[in-house]
Design an enzyme around this catalytic site. Structure first.
Site, PDB file in Angstrom:
ATOM      1  N   ASP A 123      51.144 129.199 -23.531  1.00 23.06           N
ATOM      2  CA  ASP A 123      50.735 127.729 -23.143  1.00 23.06           C
ATOM      3  C   ASP A 123      49.370 127.473 -23.911  1.00 23.06           C
ATOM      4  O   ASP A 123      48.955 128.293 -24.388  1.00 23.06           O
ATOM      5  CB  ASP A 123      50.708 127.371 -21.797  1.00 23.06           C
ATOM      6  N   SER A 124      48.771 126.178 -23.687  1.00 24.01           N
ATOM      7  CA  SER A 124      47.713 125.850 -24.508  1.00 24.01           C
ATOM      8  C   SER A 124      46.335 126.384 -23.684  1.00 24.01           C
ATOM      9  O   SER A 124      45.347 126.288 -24.328  1.00 24.01           O
ATOM     10  CB  SER A 124      47.577 124.623 -24.767  1.00 24.01           C
ATOM     11  N   GLY A 125      46.485 126.697 -22.631  1.00 25.26           N
ATOM     12  CA  GLY A 125      45.206 127.009 -21.729  1.00 25.26           C
ATOM     13  C   GLY A 125      44.700 125.822 -21.007  1.00 25.26           C
ATOM     14  O   GLY A 125      44.018 125.840 -20.035  1.00 25.26           O
ATOM     15  N   GLY A 126      45.192 124.625 -21.383  1.00 25.72           N
ATOM     16  CA  GLY A 126      44.461 123.298 -20.786  1.00 25.72           C
ATOM     17  C   GLY A 126      44.775 123.032 -19.253  1.00 25.72           C
ATOM     18  O   GLY A 126      44.114 122.729 -18.599  1.00 25.72           O
ATOM     19  N   ASP A 177      47.083 119.652 -24.469  1.00 27.47           N
ATOM     20  CA  ASP A 177      47.150 118.332 -24.009  1.00 27.47           C
ATOM     21  C   ASP A 177      46.028 118.005 -23.120  1.00 27.47           C
ATOM     22  O   ASP A 177      45.533 118.827 -22.573  1.00 27.47           O
ATOM     23  CB  ASP A 177      48.434 118.070 -23.786  1.00 27.47           C
ATOM     24  N   GLY A 247      53.312 116.726 -18.072  1.00 27.43           N
ATOM     25  CA  GLY A 247      52.967 116.030 -17.144  1.00 27.43           C
ATOM     26  C   GLY A 247      53.831 115.799 -16.050  1.00 27.43           C
ATOM     27  O   GLY A 247      53.579 114.813 -15.141  1.00 27.43           O
ATOM     28  N   ASP A 297      60.579 126.749 -17.490  1.00 26.49           N
ATOM     29  CA  ASP A 297      59.425 127.750 -17.086  1.00 26.49           C
ATOM     30  C   ASP A 297      58.732 127.456 -15.707  1.00 26.49           C
ATOM     31  O   ASP A 297      58.839 126.481 -15.397  1.00 26.49           O
ATOM     32  CB  ASP A 297      58.280 128.285 -18.042  1.00 26.49           C
ATOM     33  N   CYS A 335      75.863 139.678  -6.562  1.00 31.66           N
ATOM     34  CA  CYS A 335      74.792 139.793  -7.355  1.00 31.66           C
ATOM     35  C   CYS A 335      74.892 141.166  -8.081  1.00 31.66           C
ATOM     36  O   CYS A 335      74.904 142.019  -7.316  1.00 31.66           O
ATOM     37  CB  CYS A 335      73.401 139.531  -6.658  1.00 31.66           C
ATOM     38  N   CYS A 337      72.248 142.630  -9.764  1.00 29.83           N
ATOM     39  CA  CYS A 337      71.105 143.161  -9.954  1.00 29.83           C
ATOM     40  C   CYS A 337      70.937 144.540  -9.483  1.00 29.83           C
ATOM     41  O   CYS A 337      71.407 144.854  -8.341  1.00 29.83           O
ATOM     42  CB  CYS A 337      69.943 142.292  -9.782  1.00 29.83           C
ATOM     43  N   CYS A 340      70.146 144.715  -5.631  1.00 30.47           N
ATOM     44  CA  CYS A 340      71.610 144.260  -4.778  1.00 30.47           C
ATOM     45  C   CYS A 340      72.475 145.424  -4.796  1.00 30.47           C
ATOM     46  O   CYS A 340      73.251 145.421  -3.934  1.00 30.47           O
ATOM     47  CB  CYS A 340      72.282 142.952  -5.234  1.00 30.47           C
ATOM     48  N   HIS A 365      65.562 140.763  -8.546  1.00 26.36           N
ATOM     49  CA  HIS A 365      66.581 140.088  -7.956  1.00 26.36           C
ATOM     50  C   HIS A 365      66.628 138.682  -8.296  1.00 26.36           C
ATOM     51  O   HIS A 365      67.205 137.860  -9.000  1.00 26.36           O
ATOM     52  CB  HIS A 365      66.841 140.049  -6.405  1.00 26.36           C
TER      53      HIS A 365
END
Lengths: 420, 440
Positions: A123-126, A177, A247, A297, A335, A337, A340, A365
C-alpha cells in the site's frame, strides 16, 4: 448453446484485450501486468481472470492475506505457499519505519527480505498514517506525521511513497491517496478526491520501475456518486495498470458501500484489474465479486484467528468459548487444511491457554478458508454457475433467508441474482 | 555401537517392555539405546539424549507442519501435568490419551509432574498430596487423583508423585529427610494404584530420587527407590538454579552408583550444554528438552560449535566460529543466576538476535545449519521479527534452537562412541571471552 457462446466470446475478448489496451496506451507504457479475462458471468458482473505479474500468475477473484511487517502473523512462507497463496500484502508505513527501505533494498527487496517467491502488493502508507498516527496533517505536498518511534516529524509525499515502494520491489504498488473517513461529508471529500488525482500523476511520474512494479490508481470520492464518477472519469484517462476502489470499508452503511462499488466497476475498463481495498468478510467478498471486483485484502481473517475465531461456511466458531472444550470434531470437517486434518476444536480450545501455536493453527485455517472460498467462486464463474453458487453460499451462511442482510439482497438483485 | 553382549545380559533383568541396551561406558558416560518404549514397543531413544519439550502437548510455537521441517526428532516427547491437569475431564471423555487428543505425531510420551520452564510456587506439598499449577490456578492431587490423571493422559512413561521442594538453599536437613520419606511413600501408593489401573497396563513408572544437597539423603533416596519395581529413575532437585555444577556432579555420581545399571536415569531441570556433558559423565542418560525453548523466549539463537574435527591438524584450519566472526563478547553468566523459572539469562552458547549488530547481517543464524530457519532466512530478518514482536520470530527461533540442540546431543553420542569426549568438551566450551576460539 448460449453458455458456450458466452464462454467463447469471453475467450476471444480476452485475446483481443491486450491489443486493445496496447492501442489505448502510449508507446512509452511499460506495464508488467497482463489481465486475461477467462470467463464472465452471463448474469452478474462477476468475472474470472488470470492476472500475470512479475512473480507469477494470480487467479482472480483473489483474496490477498496481509503480511504487515514482512511476515504473515506466525505463518512461514513455506506454509503460505502450501496454502496456494499467490499474492500477499506488505504495509509500506510499517516497513518504511522498520526495518526501513534502505535495508530492504540491500536484502533484494521485500521478496528477498522475507524470502517470498511469489507476488507482493504494497500500500502507499497513507492509510496507516491517517488511521494509526494521531498527529497527521495533509497538505498538497503530502502527509505530515510524527514518528511513533522517535517523535520526529516526517512528511510523506507521493514521490517518497513510491520511492519506498520501489525499494520494497513489490509487484503492485499503490498510489498515495488523500484518505478521508468514509463517514466524512462536505467539501473535504471533493478536495481529497481532486488531490488524489493530482497525487496519482505525481506517483506515476515518480515510479522508477514501471516495467516490474505496477502502479494502481485509487478511486476516491467518499459516498458521493457524483464525486466517485468524476474521479473515475479522470483516473481512467490515465494509463495505469490497475485500479483500486478506495475510501470504503471504513464503517459506512453497507447500502452506501455497495452502491459505490458497483458504480466504480461500471466505469472501470474491462481489461484492467479491480481491487477493492479492505474487504474480507465472506459475504462481502461474494457480493463484491458479483459486482465485478477481482482483488481483495483484509486483516480480518488473520487478526480474528489470533482471538480464537475460526471461519467456517456457516459463520465462525469462537474456539475459546467453553462450549468447544469437549467438541472433538475438526473446525470444519470438510476443510482440507493442515489444522482440520489433525486437530479438534477441543484441542485448539485447550492449547489457547498455553501456546501461540493455537493462533498459528487457526491462522492457517482461516487463510485456507478465504483462499478456498475464492477458488470456489472462481470455479463457479468459469463453469457458468456463479448465481447458483451465490444462492447456496448464502443458504449455508445464514440459518434462514430472513436473516439475509438486505444490502446483500439488494446488491445481488442489482446484478440480476435473486436469492431463494 | 557393538558390545551388545553386556546389554543382552542386562536385558535379562529388565522388567516390562522397555529395555536399555548399553553399548559402551566411557568416563562414566553411558552410550546406549532405550528400546521397546510404547504400547507395541515401537519406539527407541538413543542415549544420552533429550526429549522433545512440549506445552499442552505442543512443541512451543510450532504446528506439526513446521515441526516436521526438522529432519531429526527424538522418539520421545515430554508432557507435564501442570498444563494437562486442568483438562482432566476433557481427556476422560476423549478416552484415547493426550497424544491422540493433541494430534501429536507418532512419539513416545513421558509425563512429568512440572513444566521445567515454569516457576512453580512452593509450600504446597503435604503428606498426601502434591500440587500443580495450570492456567486456572493450583490443582491439588492425591495419589488417587494423580493416577486417575495418568490413566486419561496415557503416557508411555511417567514420573511418580514426588516432594521436590528441597532445592532452595538453606532447606533444613529435617525437611530434606521428610521429602525423601514422602516421595517414597508417594511412590508406593502410586505403584499400588498403577497396577490396579487397566489403562496403564503398558505404561512404565519412573521413581523420583530426592535428597536436596545432602549426600546421605541422596544415597538413601536412590537406594530405597531402586528397591521398588520402577522402570527408570528421575533425578529431581538438581536444577541449574539450585546448585553449582561441582556439587551437582558429585551428588549425581553418588546417586547413580546406587542405581541399577540396566535402568535409565533422567535428570530434570538441567539443560545447558556444559552442564549436560558434566551430568552425562556423572551417569545421566536422559534430559528434558526445555533449554532451546528458554533460549527462544529470550530472543536468542544457539550458535555454539559441537563438531569435533576428525583430524586434529585440520582443527587449526577450521573456519572461525560464529562468535569469532562477530567479535562478540557473550554475556558471562553465573550459573546460580540461571533462573529456570522463566526465560533464564543468556548463556555463552547463544547470540542475542535482538542486538542492533544483526540489523544488517544477511548470514544464516549458523553457517551450514540445515534447519528451516537457516536455509530460508537470515539474521537481519529474525532481528526484524524480534524488534517488531512478530510471532514468526518464535517459530523460526524454536526451529533453529531445537535443531541445534538435538544436533548437540547427536554429536555427544558420536563423541562417546568414538572416544572423543575430551575434544568434544573442549569444542563445546571453547569460547573464551575475547571472542576467540582456543585451539587445542
Amino acid at each position: 448453446m448460449n453458455k458456450v457462446f458466452k464462454m467463447a466470446a469471453a475467450a476471444s475478448a480476452t485475446r483481443a484485450a491486450p491489443s486493445d489496451m496496447a492501442a489505448a496506451k502510449t508507446a512509452a507504457s511499460a506495464a508488467s501486468l497482463a489481465l486475461h479475462v477467462l470467463a464472465e458471468c452471463p448474469v452478474s458482473k462477476a468475472r474470472a481472470c488470470v492476472l500475470k505479474l512479475p512473480h507469477g500468475a494470480v487467479n482472480t477473484p483473489v483474496f490477498m492475506p496481509v503480511g504487515t511487517q514482512g511476515t504473515l502473523k506466525g505463518v512461514t512462507v513455506a506454509q503460505l505457499e502450501e496454502l496456494g497463496c499467490q499474492i500477499c500484502l506488505g504495509n509500506t508505513y510499517h516497513l518504511g519505519m522498520r526495518p526501513g527501505p534502505e535495508l530492504i533494498e540491500k536484502a533484494n527487496g521485500l521478496h528477498g527480505f522475507m524470502n517470498w517467491k511469489r507476488n507482493l502488493l504494497t500500500d502507499s502508507g497513507g492509510f496507516q498514517m491517517v488511521s494509526l498516527v494521531e498527529l497527521s496533517e495533509v497538505t498538497e505536498e503530502g502527509v505530515m506525521f510524527r514518528s511513533p518511534y522517535d517523535g520526529r516529524e516526517i512528511l510523506l509525499t507521493p514521490e517518497q511513497s513510491i520511492a519506498i515502494q520501489n525499494s520494497l520491489g513489490s509487484d503492485i504498488i499503490m498510489q498515495l491517496d488523500d484518505v478521508v473517513s468514509s463517514t466524512v461529508t462536505g467539501p473535504r471529500v471533493e478536495e481529497a478526491m481532486r488531490r488524489s488525482i493530482r497525487w496519482l500523476d505525481r506517483c506515476a511520474a515518480a515510479n522508477k520501475n514501471p516495467h516490474r512494479q505496477n502502479l494502481f490508481a485509487i478511486i476516491q470520492g467518499g459516498l458521493n456518486a457524483e464525486l466517485r464518477k468524476a474521479c473515475l472519469d479522470e483516473m481512467t484517462k490515465r494509463d495505469v495498470p490497475g485500479f483500486a476502489i478506495g475510501g470504503l470499508s471504513g464503517g459506512e452503511e453497507k447500502d452506501d458501500f455497495w452502491k459505490m462499488v458497483t458504480l466504480s466497476t461500471d466505469h472501470l475498463p474491462r481489461g484492467k484489474p479491480r481491487y477493492l481495498m479492505g474487504v474480507g468478510y465472506a459475504v462481502d467478498l461474494v457480493v463484491c465479486v458479483a459486482l465485478g471486483c477481482d482483488m481483495f485484502d483484509c486483516v480480518f481473517p488473520t487478526r480474528t484467528a489470533r482471538f480464537g475465531s475460526a471461519l467456517v461456511p456457516w459463520g465462525s466458531l469462537q474456539l475459546k468459548q467453553k462450549q468447544y472444550a469437549k467438541d472433538f470434531q475438526p473446525i470444519d470437517p470438510e476443510c482440507q487444511c493442515a489444522t482440520c486434518k489433525r486437530h479438534s476444536r477441543a484441542y485448539l480450545h485447550a492449547l489457547f491457554k498455553s501456546d501461540t501455536a493455537a493462533m498459528h493453527h487457526i491462522t492457517v485455517h482461516n487463510i485456507c478458508y478465504q483462499l478456498t472460498l475464492m477458488r470456489s467462486v472462481r470455479d463457479s464463474i468459469i463453469e457458468q454457475r456463479f448465481p447458483e453458487f451465490v444462492r447456496s453460499f448464502m443458504k449455508r451462511m445464514f440459518p434462514s433467508s430472513e436473516q439475509y442482510p438486505s444490502w446483500a439482497e439488494d446488491a445481488l438483485a442489482s446484478v440480476n441474482i435473486t436469492l431463494d | 555401537m557393538s558390545c551388545r553382549c553386556v546389554s543382552r545380559f542386562l536385558n535379562y533383568f529388565q522388567r516390562g517392555g522397555m529395555k536399555l541396551e548399553l553399548s559402551k561406558v566411557v568416563q562414566g558416560c553411558r552410550l546406549g539405546v532405550l528400546i521397546g518404549i510404547g504400547k507395541t514397543g515401537q519406539h527407541s531413544l538413543e542415549l544420552p539424549g533429550c526429549l522433545l519439550y512440549t506445552r499442552c502437548a505442543t512443541v512451543p510455537h510450532l504446528t506439526q507442519d513446521t515441526l516436521h521441517t526438522l529432519t531429526y526428532l527424538p522418539a520421545g516427547a515430554q508432557v507435564a501435568l501442570d498444563g494437562l491437569a486442568e483438562h482432566h475431564e476433557v481427556l476422560e471423555e476423549f478416552k484415547e490419551g493426550v497424544r491422540k487428543f493433541a494430534g501429536l505425531h507418532d512419539t513416545a510420551l513421558f509425563c512429568s509432574l512440572h513444566d521445567p520452564a515454569t516457576n512453580c510456587p512452593t509450600g504446597h506439598v503435604t503428606n498426601k498430596t502434591v500440587s500443580v499449577w495450570g492456567s486456572g490456578g493450583r490443582i491439588e492431587m492425591t495419589a488417587a487423583r494423580f493416577i486417575a490423571m495418568q490413566a486419561v493422559i496415557q503416557p508411555d512413561c511417567y514420573q511418580s508423585m514426588a516432594d521436590g521442594e528441597t532445592w532452595q538453599t538453606n532447606t533444613s536437613r529435617k525437611r530434606v529427610h521428610k521429602a525423601v520419606n514422602r516421595t517414597l511413600a508417594h511412590l508406593d501408593e502410586c505403584l499400588t494404584l498403577h497396577h490396579k489401573t487397566p489403562q496403564l497396563k503398558h505404561t512404565e513408572v519412573f521413581g523420583v530420587v530426592e535428597g536436596g544437597d545432602i549426600l546421605e539423603e541422596r544415597v538413601r533416596s536412590a537406594r530405597e527407590t531402586a528397591k521398588r519395581p520402577v522402570a527408570g529413575f528421575v533425578l529431581d532437585g538438581f536444577q541449574s538454579a539450585a546448585m553449582e555444577q561441582e556439587l551437582r556432579g558429585q551428588l549425581i555420581t553418588a546417586v547413580t552408583a546406587e542405581l541399577p545399571v540396566e535402568k535409565p536415569r533422567m535428570l530434570q531441570g538441567v539443560g545447558r550444554p556444559d552442564e549436560v556433558i558434566a551430568c552425562v559423565e556423572a551417569g545421566v542418560d536422559l534430559f528434558e528438552g526445555f533449554f532451546p525453548f528458554q533460549v527462544t523466549e529470550r530472543g536468542c539463537a544457539l550458535c555454539f560449535d559441537y563438531n569435533v574435527t576428525p583430524d586434529p591438524e585440520a582443527a587449526a584450519l577450521s573456519p572461525p566460529t560464529v562468535l569469532e566472526l562477530n567479535g562478540e563478547r557473550p554475556a558471562v553468566e553465573d550459573p546460580k543466576q540461571n533462573d529456570v523459572g522463566n526465560t533464564g539469562t543468556m548463556t555463552q552458547f547463544e547470540i542475542n538476535l535482538k542486538d542492533i549488530r544483526y540489523r544488517e547481517d544477511f548470514r544464516p543464524l549458523v553457517e551450514g545449519c540445515g534447519c528451516y530457519c537457516c536455509k530460508n532466512h537470515h539474521r537481519a530478518y529474525v532481528h526484524h521479527l524480534l524488534v517488531t514482536s512478530e510471532l514468526l520470530a518464535g517459530v523460526l527461533l524454536m526451529l533453529h534452537n531445537t535443531a541445534h540442540y538435538l544436533g548437540f546431543f547427536r554429536a555427544l553420542r558420536e563423541a562417546i562412541s568414538h572416544e572423543r569426549l575430551q575434544d568434544f568438551k573442549t569444542t563445546v566450551t571453547k569460547v573464551d571471552f575475547g571472542g576467540r576460539k582456543q585451539l587445542h
